[in-house]
Design a protein around this motif. Structure first.
Motif, PDB file in Angstrom:
ATOM      1  N   VAL A  41       4.961  -6.634   1.094  1.00 16.49           N
ATOM      2  CA  VAL A  41       3.952  -5.698   0.600  1.00 16.49           C
ATOM      3  C   VAL A  41       2.568  -6.318   0.721  1.00 16.49           C
ATOM      4  CG1 VAL A  41       3.208  -4.294  -1.358  1.00 16.49           C
ATOM      5  CG2 VAL A  41       5.640  -4.779  -1.034  1.00 16.49           C
ATOM      6  N   GLN A  42       1.667  -5.604   1.347  1.00 10.00           N
ATOM      7  CA  GLN A  42       0.283  -6.056   1.453  1.00 10.00           C
ATOM      8  C   GLN A  42      -0.630  -5.026   0.805  1.00 10.00           C
ATOM      9  OE1 GLN A  42      -0.702  -6.952   5.515  1.00 10.00           O
ATOM     10  NE2 GLN A  42       0.484  -8.836   5.530  1.00 10.00           N
ATOM     11  N   SER A  43      -1.572  -5.505   0.016  1.00 12.18           N
ATOM     12  CA  SER A  43      -2.535  -4.621  -0.637  1.00 12.18           C
ATOM     13  C   SER A  43      -3.820  -5.390  -0.861  1.00 12.18           C
ATOM     14  CB  SER A  43      -1.981  -4.120  -1.980  1.00 12.18           C
ATOM     15  OG  SER A  43      -2.022  -5.159  -2.944  1.00 12.18           O
ATOM     16  N   LYS A  72      -4.544   0.550  -0.811  1.00 12.90           N
ATOM     17  CA  LYS A  72      -4.411   0.085   0.569  1.00 12.90           C
ATOM     18  C   LYS A  72      -3.103  -0.670   0.761  1.00 12.90           C
ATOM     19  CE  LYS A  72      -9.424  -0.315   1.164  1.00 12.90           C
ATOM     20  NZ  LYS A  72     -10.554  -1.218   1.503  1.00 12.90           N
ATOM     21  N   ASN A  74       0.466  -1.540   2.321  1.00 17.17           N
ATOM     22  CA  ASN A  74       1.288  -1.485   3.528  1.00 17.17           C
ATOM     23  C   ASN A  74       2.621  -2.150   3.218  1.00 17.17           C
ATOM     24  OD1 ASN A  74      -0.527  -0.322   5.585  1.00 17.17           O
ATOM     25  ND2 ASN A  74      -1.774  -2.136   5.153  1.00 17.17           N
ATOM     26  N   VAL A  75       3.704  -1.462   3.531  1.00 13.45           N
ATOM     27  CA  VAL A  75       5.033  -1.981   3.234  1.00 13.45           C
ATOM     28  C   VAL A  75       5.842  -2.114   4.517  1.00 13.45           C
ATOM     29  CG1 VAL A  75       7.176  -1.626   1.949  1.00 13.45           C
ATOM     30  CG2 VAL A  75       4.997  -0.890   0.954  1.00 13.45           C
ATOM     31  N   THR A  76       6.431  -3.283   4.701  1.00  9.98           N
ATOM     32  CA  THR A  76       7.353  -3.518   5.809  1.00  9.98           C
ATOM     33  C   THR A  76       8.710  -3.876   5.234  1.00  9.98           C
ATOM     34  OG1 THR A  76       5.583  -4.328   7.251  1.00  9.98           O
ATOM     35  CG2 THR A  76       7.836  -4.890   7.872  1.00  9.98           C
ATOM     36  N   HIS A  95       8.142  -0.367   9.514  1.00 10.63           N
ATOM     37  CA  HIS A  95       6.861  -0.167   8.836  1.00 10.63           C
ATOM     38  C   HIS A  95       6.967   1.162   8.095  1.00 10.63           C
ATOM     39  CE1 HIS A  95       5.087  -3.612  10.828  1.00 10.63           C
ATOM     40  NE2 HIS A  95       5.558  -3.153  11.984  1.00 10.63           N
ATOM     41  N   GLY A  97       6.054   4.339   6.078  1.00 10.03           N
ATOM     42  CA  GLY A  97       4.885   5.194   5.886  1.00 10.03           C
ATOM     43  C   GLY A  97       5.016   6.147   4.721  1.00 10.03           C
TER      44      GLY A  97
END
Length: 263
Positions: A41-43, A72, A74-76, A95, A97
């Motif tokens: 998880v990126q934020s 913001k 983003n989850v992978t 990825h 969405g």
């Protein structure tokens, strides 16, 4: 669970503290838990990780607090991994969405800490990637039942690190253990789990991983106490089965050719 307000009363299993922090466990046999998912998880808060588990080729269950309250994001999702730091041939990466957080999730009380992520394209089922059945609405796991939790990363409170999947056995506890420890514990929607000797636990970053009892996912790693590792609270999957089924039906509708969201 990332809200600082909660830190005063209960130390949440904060995902930024390290992925899959299993204490007192051991290395899992490679790919023996093919349902396990690693969430990167990126934020705006930075990069961290959570656990999760595959329940259908296009759906992963995890904890809502892994993404709730962030911007913001983003989850992978990585499936089929044993050593998360290696590019293993068995791994499948997605990825994500689209995900759905339970509408009544509360970051303050940790209630309804459940999230469903949609995988597109669907996962390819292999020996290393497959789904796990989850508890039905009428199923309950009784105190004394021995269950398993797995995750990647740190293996002690001081911060020893491992990149391979670790696992540990944990016992379902009587509800009183958690009602005495946590103000907002609700037995209808949560499960009380832990090792009374305080030597084994899921910990920070294991959030979202499954509590597996009798080969079914009965719980989702949610939160634990501030200054110890016993007891721990898991989201009760069986209570949320109707909500999960309803959202899965929506996923299927979104994949129809005439659906606007499938474009």
């Amino acid at each position: 669970m990332l809200l600082l307000l909660l830190l005063a009363s209960a130390f949440l299993l904060l995902p930024w503290a390290g992925a899959g922090r299993i204490i007192g466990g051991w290395e899992a046999k490679p790919h023996s838990r093919p349902y396990m998912a690693y969430l990167s998880v990126q934020s705006e808060l930075g990069a961290f990780a959570c656990g999760g588990f595959l329940i259908r080729p296009d759906a992963v269950l995890s904890a809502a607090h892994c993404v709730a309250g962030k911007k913001k994001v983003n989850v992978t999702v990585t499936l089929g991994a044993h050593n998360i730091n290696k590019n293993e041939p068995s791994q499948q990466m997605f990825h994500v969405g689209h995900w759905v957080i339970h509408p009544r999730y509360s970051g303050y009380t940790s209630e309804n800490d459940i999230m469903l992520l949609k995988l597109k394209p669907r996962a390819k089922l292999t020996k290393s990637v497959s789904y796990i059945p989850f508890a039905s609405h009428k199923e309950r796991v009784e105190p004394g039942t021995m269950c398993q939790v797995a995750g990647w990363g740190r293996t002690s409170m001081p911060g020893d690190v491992t990149s391979v999947l670790m696992e540990v056995d944990l016992k379902v506890q009587c509800e009183e253990k958690c009602t005495e420890s946590f103000k907002y514990y609700r037995s209808v929607t949560m499960i009380c789990v832990g090792d009374e000797n305080g030597k084994k636990a899921a910990f920070r970053g294991d959030s979202g991983g499954p509590l597996v009892c009798n080969r079914k996912a009965h719980g989702i790693v949610s939160y634990g106490p501030k200054n110890s590792i016993f007891p721990e609270v898991f989201t009760r999957v069986s209570y949320f089965e109707p909500w999960i089924r309803a959202e899965l039906r929506k996923f299927a509708l979104q994949d129809r050719p005439d659906s606007p969201s499938s474009v």
